[in-house]
Design an enzyme around this catalytic site. Structure first.
Site, PDB file in Angstrom:
ATOM      1  N   GLY A   1       0.902  -1.015  -0.118  1.00  0.00           N
ATOM      2  CA  GLY A   1       0.144  -0.207   0.536  1.00  0.00           C
ATOM      3  C   GLY A   1       0.515   1.261  -0.077  1.00  0.00           C
TER       4      GLY A   1
ATOM      5  CD  GLN B   1       3.162   5.548   2.732  1.00  0.00           C
ATOM      6  OE1 GLN B   1       2.615   4.599   2.143  1.00  0.00           O
ATOM      7  NE2 GLN B   1       4.780   5.144   3.037  1.00  0.00           N
TER       8      GLN B   1
ATOM      9  CB  CYS C   1       4.960   2.408   7.253  1.00  0.00           C
ATOM     10  SG  CYS C   1       4.963   3.597   6.367  1.00  0.00           S
ATOM     11  CG  LEU C   2       6.552   0.361   1.648  1.00  0.00           C
ATOM     12  CD1 LEU C   2       6.430   1.054  -0.523  1.00  0.00           C
ATOM     13  CD2 LEU C   2       7.716  -0.027   1.025  1.00  0.00           C
TER      14      LEU C   2
ATOM     15  CG  HIS D   1      -0.347   1.475   7.330  1.00  0.00           C
ATOM     16  ND1 HIS D   1       0.495   1.074   8.541  1.00  0.00           N
ATOM     17  CD2 HIS D   1       0.164   2.118   6.884  1.00  0.00           C
ATOM     18  CE1 HIS D   1       1.422   0.967   7.969  1.00  0.00           C
ATOM     19  NE2 HIS D   1       2.059   2.015   6.957  1.00  0.00           N
ATOM     20  CD  GLU D   2      -0.759   2.355   3.156  1.00  0.00           C
ATOM     21  OE1 GLU D   2      -0.756   4.013   3.099  1.00  0.00           O
ATOM     22  OE2 GLU D   2      -0.121   1.351   3.416  1.00  0.00           O
TER      23      GLU D   2
ATOM     24  CG  HIS E   1       1.156   7.017   6.079  1.00  0.00           C
ATOM     25  ND1 HIS E   1       2.059   6.997   6.511  1.00  0.00           N
ATOM     26  CD2 HIS E   1       0.741   5.908   5.501  1.00  0.00           C
ATOM     27  CE1 HIS E   1       2.766   5.768   6.096  1.00  0.00           C
ATOM     28  NE2 HIS E   1       2.021   5.299   6.079  1.00  0.00           N
TER      29      HIS E   1
END
Ligand code: NI
Length: 168
Positions: A46, A51, A91-92, A133-134, A137
C-alpha cells in the site's frame, strides 16, 4: 512511468493532513500509475500520496502476491467497521520496523476509483489493516505512533541504524 521518492519517518511532511482530490483526470491517473510502479518496486502492499509528498487523499493498494488485486481509493471514507484484530505492520516510510497494531477486523470503505466512480466495499483481514494504515497516512499519522514509548524508541534506533548502513 516513474519511480517516486518515498518520505522517510520522522520527516515532518509525513504529518501533513491531505486535502480531498478535486478532479479525477489524466494527471491524477498518471500519478496513480507512478504510485503503483513505486509500490510494486519497493515492494509494498500500500502507498498513500502523503508518502510521496503529494498531500491529497489518494491511496493505492494491492495485498495480493501476483499484482491481481489493484485498488485505487480516492477520497476514501470508512463508513462502518467491526471487530478487532492485531496485525504486524510495516511501512515503506519506516523500513525494517515491524510492530503489532490493533485495528478493526473488517471495514466498509467508500471511495472513488481511477475513473472517478464512487464505489463501496467491505473487506477484512490484511486488506482491512492496509486500508486503515494508509488512511492514517492521509491524516498525518504513522503506525509507530501507536507503539508504547519503549517500543517506539527501539524502532527509532533500528531505523537510525538502517539509515547509517544505507550511507556506507
Ligand atoms: Ni505506511
Amino acid at each position: 512511468m516513474a519511480l517516486l521518492p518515498i518520505l522517510r519517518f520522522p520527516d515532518p511532511r509525513l504529518r501533513t493532513i491531505a486535502k480531498p482530490v478535486e478532479a479525477v483526470d489524466d494527471a491524477l491517473r498518471a500519478l496513480i500509475d507512478d504510485m503503483f510502479e513505486t509500490m510494486y518496486h519497493e515492494p509494498g502492499i500500500g502507498l498513500a500520496a502523503t508518502q510521496i509528498d503529494r498531500h491529497i487523499r489518494l491511496i493505492v493498494m494491492d495485498v495480493s502476491d501476483d499484482k491481481t488485486n489493484k485498488r485505487v481509493l480516492i477520497n476514501p471514507e470508512i463508513v462502518a467497521s467491526q471487530g478487532v484484530q492485531n496485525c504486524k505492520e510495516g511501512c515503506l516510510s519506516v523500513p525494517t520496523v515491524f510492530a503489532e497494531v490493533k485495528r478493526a477486523e473488517t471495514v466498509t470503505v467508500r471511495a472513488l476509483d481511477r475513473d472517478g466512480q464512487s464505489y463501496e466495499y467491505t473487506v477484512g483481514g490484511l486488506e482491512a489493516v492496509c486500508i486503515q494504515h494508509e488512511m492514517d497516512h492521509l491524516d498525518g499519522k504513522v503506525f509507530v505512533d501507536y507503539l508504547t514509548p519503549l517500543k517506539r524508541e527501539m524502532a527509532m534506533k533500528k531505523l537510525a541504524k538502517y539509515a547509517r548502513a544505507e550511507q556506507d
